[in-house]
Design a protein around this motif. Structure first.
Motif, PDB file in Angstrom:
ATOM      1  N   VAL A  95      -7.196   3.093   5.948  1.00 58.00           N
ATOM      2  CA  VAL A  95      -6.374   1.999   5.839  1.00 58.00           C
ATOM      3  C   VAL A  95      -7.207   0.640   6.506  1.00 58.00           C
ATOM      4  O   VAL A  95      -7.295  -0.330   5.797  1.00 58.00           O
ATOM      5  CB  VAL A  95      -5.006   2.003   6.819  1.00 58.00           C
ATOM      6  N   ALA A 111       0.878  -1.047  -0.236  1.00 55.50           N
ATOM      7  CA  ALA A 111       0.018   0.075   0.015  1.00 55.50           C
ATOM      8  C   ALA A 111       0.853   1.227   0.242  1.00 55.50           C
ATOM      9  O   ALA A 111       1.007   1.980   1.018  1.00 55.50           O
ATOM     10  CB  ALA A 111      -0.847  -0.087   1.084  1.00 55.50           C
ATOM     11  N   PRO A 112       1.636   1.520  -1.156  1.00 55.24           N
ATOM     12  CA  PRO A 112       2.592   2.717  -1.080  1.00 55.24           C
ATOM     13  C   PRO A 112       1.704   3.857  -1.235  1.00 55.24           C
ATOM     14  O   PRO A 112       0.545   4.075  -1.755  1.00 55.24           O
ATOM     15  CB  PRO A 112       3.266   2.406  -2.143  1.00 55.24           C
ATOM     16  N   THR A 113       2.208   5.213  -0.692  1.00 56.88           N
ATOM     17  CA  THR A 113       1.883   6.509  -0.929  1.00 56.88           C
ATOM     18  C   THR A 113       2.583   7.064  -1.837  1.00 56.88           C
ATOM     19  O   THR A 113       3.931   7.445  -1.711  1.00 56.88           O
ATOM     20  CB  THR A 113       2.064   7.216   0.670  1.00 56.88           C
ATOM     21  N   ARG A 170       4.330  -4.441   6.602  1.00 56.03           N
ATOM     22  CA  ARG A 170       4.832  -2.764   6.392  1.00 56.03           C
ATOM     23  C   ARG A 170       5.970  -2.649   7.214  1.00 56.03           C
ATOM     24  O   ARG A 170       6.234  -3.137   8.218  1.00 56.03           O
ATOM     25  CB  ARG A 170       3.598  -2.003   6.608  1.00 56.03           C
ATOM     26  N   ALA A 175       1.232   8.847   7.179  1.00 58.71           N
ATOM     27  CA  ALA A 175       1.439   7.693   8.058  1.00 58.71           C
ATOM     28  C   ALA A 175       2.540   8.251   9.161  1.00 58.71           C
ATOM     29  O   ALA A 175       3.637   8.813   8.655  1.00 58.71           O
ATOM     30  CB  ALA A 175       2.020   6.594   7.472  1.00 58.71           C
ATOM     31  N   ILE A 196       5.467   2.123  11.351  1.00 55.72           N
ATOM     32  CA  ILE A 196       4.067   2.065  11.511  1.00 55.72           C
ATOM     33  C   ILE A 196       3.438   1.242  12.454  1.00 55.72           C
ATOM     34  O   ILE A 196       2.342   1.286  13.176  1.00 55.72           O
ATOM     35  CB  ILE A 196       3.161   1.779  10.010  1.00 55.72           C
TER      36      ILE A 196
HETATM   37  N1  GLU Z   1       0.955   4.064   2.889  1.00 58.75           N
HETATM   38  C1  GLU Z   1       1.952   3.848   3.952  1.00 58.75           C
HETATM   39  C2  GLU Z   1       3.216   4.043   3.462  1.00 58.75           C
HETATM   40  O1  GLU Z   1       3.627   4.106   2.296  1.00 58.75           O
HETATM   41  C3  GLU Z   1       1.565   2.252   4.254  1.00 58.75           C
HETATM   42  C4  GLU Z   1       0.620   2.031   4.940  1.00 58.75           C
HETATM   43  C5  GLU Z   1       0.286   0.487   5.267  1.00 58.75           C
HETATM   44  O2  GLU Z   1       1.128  -0.220   4.644  1.00 58.75           O
HETATM   45  O3  GLU Z   1      -0.505   0.145   6.273  1.00 58.75           O
HETATM   46  O4  GLU Z   1       4.106   4.287   4.425  1.00 58.75           O
END
Ligand code: GLU
Length: 305
Positions: A189, A9-11, A203, A111, A207
């Protein structure tokens, strides 16, 4: 038991960098080595910082590296209606209140990272009367905060073991919609992982501190809580965490110097999966992957890249 479903789930607020590739790789290997499915979600909930061109580049880079996913990618920027429905459910539970504190106190869409832990919200707006709310709403659009229960939420991380936080003390009430209307990271999320049937979240350990509040939110909605595996961070030779500013380790620069198999093989060696750095594609790595081989200490990467 339901089939393992993993995700990345990249930003897309910059080009993918090596830390993202490590995360994508471990998420992929973990899901595929269990015979599971793998999904891609683009976390462009902060729309101004995440233009479509960067999301497209991210998908292109992942494809070049050999990743494939079992469903079309989800874009958080397109899911406002779904987040709104969940916001209404939380409102009906009496858990949402408007917050009029200034913007500097409200940077909750991103995040959170280890180094920039947000201060626990002191509850300034938690007990405003309806009259006070109405008066303030006339001059300022509020953010919305979620009231967290006075509870300790613990879980066993698949890689780091037991971890717990006392939500009221360690996290505090957090933003689920910013005053500019953008959705908060935690809500998006949880809703997306739950509705996509994700059973396994892999991840960065930056986080880890968000996970207890996400678990509490899964439970509040009555959704199954996935299993969590947090992974070590990549650092430069001085032990500093790699960031988007390290341009020589983003995919544009790396692709000029290396093949996808070289990048994956070097990362697999750096994090402990391979005994030496040798070019390997993802499907070959699936066959040698084992969580027990993955380091828990942070990984220095500059040598070799
Ligand atoms: N989008 C977040 C990031 O790129 C990751 C969030 C997740 O994996 O829950 O750091």
């Amino acid at each position: 038991m339901s089939r393992v479903t993993g995700r990345f789930a990249p930003t897309p607020s910059g080009r993918l960098h090596l830390g993202n590739v490590l995360c994508a790789m471990l998420a992929y290997l973990s899901a595929r080595s269990a015979g599971g499915r793998f999904l891609l979600r683009i976390e462009d909930v902060d729309i101004p910082r995440c233009p479509r061109s960067l999301a497209a580049a991210c998908i292109e880079d992942l494809t070049w590296l050999g990743f494939h996913w079992d469903e079309p990618p989800l874009f958080q920027s397109e899911r406002g209606d779904i987040y709104r429905q969940h916001l209404d459910r939380l409102r009906a539970m009496g858990r949402v209140y408007p917050c009029f504190c200034t913007r500097t106190q409200l940077h909750a869409t991103q995040a959170p990272n280890l180094g920039d832990h947000e201060p626990v919200y002191p509850g300034t707006c938690a007990r405003l009367t309806p009259e006070e709310i109405a008066a303030r709403e006339a001059t300022r659009r509020p953010a919305l905060r979620l009231r967290v229960p006075d509870e300790t939420v613990g879980f066993t991380d698949g890689h780091y073991g037991p971890f717990a936080e006392q939500l009221a003390r360690d996290c505090g009430d957090y933003i689920i919609r910013r005053s500019d209307g953008l959705w908060g990271y935690q809500l998006a999320v949880v809703v997306d992982d739950a509705l996509s049937g994700v059973t396994q979240v892999v991840r960065g350990r930056d986080i880890l501190f968000s996970t207890p509040r996400q678990i509490e939110l899964f439970r509040a909605f009555g959704y199954d809580v996935p299993q969590f595996y947090h992974i070590p961070l990549l650092t430069d030779s001085a032990g500093r965490r790699l960031a988007k500013r390290d341009r020589d380790l983003d995919l544009t620069a790396l692709a000029r110097r290396h093949t996808p198999q070289e990048i994956l093989g070097m990362l697999a060696f750096a994090c402990g999966i391979l005994p030496e750095a040798r070019p390997m594609d993802l499907e070959a790595l699936v066959r040698v992957f084992d969580w027990a081989k993955v380091k828990t200490e942070d990984v220095r990467v500059t040598e070799g890249f």
